[in-house]
Design a protein around this motif. Structure first.
Motif, short mmCIF file in Angstrom:
data_model
loop_
_atom_site.label_atom_id
_atom_site.label_comp_id
_atom_site.label_asym_id
_atom_site.label_seq_id
_atom_site.Cartn_x
_atom_site.Cartn_y
_atom_site.Cartn_z
N UNK A 1 30.05 -35.70 52.21
CA UNK A 1 28.87 -34.86 52.45
C UNK A 1 27.58 -35.60 52.10
N UNK A 2 27.63 -36.46 51.09
CA UNK A 2 26.45 -37.27 50.78
C UNK A 2 26.13 -38.22 51.94
N UNK A 3 27.19 -38.79 52.53
CA UNK A 3 26.98 -39.67 53.69
C UNK A 3 26.43 -38.89 54.87
N UNK A 4 26.98 -37.69 55.10
CA UNK A 4 26.49 -36.85 56.20
C UNK A 4 25.04 -36.44 55.96
N UNK A 5 24.74 -36.08 54.71
CA UNK A 5 23.37 -35.67 54.39
C UNK A 5 22.39 -36.82 54.61
N UNK A 6 22.84 -38.03 54.29
CA UNK A 6 21.94 -39.17 54.49
C UNK A 6 21.65 -39.39 55.96
N UNK A 7 22.69 -39.43 56.79
CA UNK A 7 22.46 -39.74 58.20
C UNK A 7 21.80 -38.58 58.93
N UNK A 8 21.96 -37.35 58.42
CA UNK A 8 21.34 -36.21 59.10
C UNK A 8 19.83 -36.30 59.10
N UNK A 9 19.27 -37.00 58.13
CA UNK A 9 17.82 -37.14 58.07
C UNK A 9 17.28 -38.48 58.53
N UNK A 10 18.15 -39.33 59.07
CA UNK A 10 17.70 -40.65 59.52
C UNK A 10 16.87 -40.54 60.80
N UNK A 11 15.75 -41.22 60.81
CA UNK A 11 14.86 -41.22 61.98
C UNK A 11 14.81 -42.58 62.67
N UNK A 12 14.64 -43.64 61.88
CA UNK A 12 14.43 -44.98 62.45
C UNK A 12 15.54 -45.42 63.40
N UNK A 13 16.84 -45.31 63.02
CA UNK A 13 17.86 -45.78 63.97
C UNK A 13 17.92 -44.96 65.24
N UNK A 14 17.56 -43.68 65.17
CA UNK A 14 17.60 -42.84 66.37
C UNK A 14 16.47 -43.17 67.33
N UNK A 15 15.36 -43.68 66.83
CA UNK A 15 14.27 -44.07 67.71
C UNK A 15 14.68 -45.21 68.64
N UNK A 16 15.63 -46.05 68.19
CA UNK A 16 16.09 -47.18 68.99
C UNK A 16 17.34 -46.86 69.80
N UNK A 17 17.97 -45.73 69.56
CA UNK A 17 19.27 -45.46 70.18
C UNK A 17 19.28 -44.16 70.99
N UNK A 18 19.18 -43.02 70.30
CA UNK A 18 19.18 -41.75 71.01
C UNK A 18 17.80 -41.42 71.59
#
Length: 283
Positions: free
Chosen positions: A202-219
């Protein structure tokens, strides 16, 4: 007072002082958490309404609308990232706990530690070069892959450390009853460590749920519904970033509302994981 009495009083005072210090440290750690939750809730509740959960974003300059596509997009991205990142991470952690003393285990452990320290934007650029340039389009799959790579080292190292904390006597008892080693690992060791592993996941999920930078280059982003895994997909972190830097007050209000929804999703996931794992362990 005798010497033994003085020693007892000193030990009692030391115990109380240490306990008080632990309580004080816990309160200090919780103050920022509750401060953030209160501030986000106070600012975000103003933008929460039915349209926010059911409507698409309005064109630039128009007020109203919602982030229904971003909410669904975030669930899609995090869900697919969990499918791609959690099983390999858990299996790698089991391998490190069981066979981690070999040279291969040392290499895997070192690689996981290095990967956990790589900035998320670097992961985004890597997936952009690997997937987006090859497919010539931003996509939900590329975004989920980047998030899965970020999740992988956290899940791996958490699983390994939690399995190492399980008393070895449990394994010996299972093996003594004739249980195969693989079954003892999966049904005894892994099951015993399941609550802690679930918290790490859940800590890993919580971290990626708020990630912005990698999504700007991918999704990237999308102001409409995304029906395919191979097209740009909206997400709450990117939408929050876009709205927060805009000059429109209505977008700022919706950005705070999106932040509240994102925090609530992470909180619900954590509570649900703890309840499910606790019930499974009791069975």
């Amino acid at each position: 007072m005798s010497l033994s009495g003085e020693r007892h009083a000193l030990r009692k005072f030391t115990d109380r002082a240490f306990s008080a210090s632990c309580v004080l440290a816990t309160i200090i750690a919780l103050v920022p958490l509750f401060g953030i939750l209160y501030y986000v809730a106070a600012r975000g509740i103003q933008g929460i309404n039915l349209d926010f959960f059911t409507q698409l974003p309005k064109p630039v300059g128009e007020t109203g609308g919602g982030m229904a596509n971003a909410i669904v997009g975030t669930l899609k991205l995090v869900g697919l990232a969990s499918v791609m990142g959690i099983p390999p991470g858990v299996l790698a952690g089991v391998y490190l706990a069981e066979f981690g003393q070999t040279r291969t285990g040392s290499v895997v452990r070192f690689s996981a530690d290095v990967l956990s320290g790589i900035p998320s934007i670097t992961v985004g650029i890597f997936v952009y070069s690997l997937v987006v340039l090859a497919s010539k389009t931003f996509s939900a799959f590329a975004g989920a892959l980047a998030l899965a790579v970020i999740m992988l080292p956290t899940v791996t190292r958490t699983t390994e450390e939690l399995l190492r904390l399980v008393p070895e006597s449990l394994r010996e008892a299972a093996l003594g009853l004739g249980v195969p080693k693989w079954r003892a690992t999966l049904r005894v060791m892994l099951r015993t460590a399941a609550p802690g592993i679930a918290v790490g996941i859940m800590l890993a999920v919580a971290r990626v749920a708020g990630e912005t930078a990698p999504l700007l280059f991918t999704a990237f982003s999308n102001r409409f519904w995304s029906d395919s895994w191979n097209e740009p997909t909206a997400s709450l972190p990117v939408q929050i970033y876009t709205y927060a830097v805009s000059p429109f007050e209505d977008w700022h209000r919706q950005a705070w509302a999106a932040a509240l929804v994102l925090v609530s999703l992470v909180l619900i996931l954590n509570i649900a994981a703890r309840v499910l794992v606790r019930n499974r362990v009791k069975k």
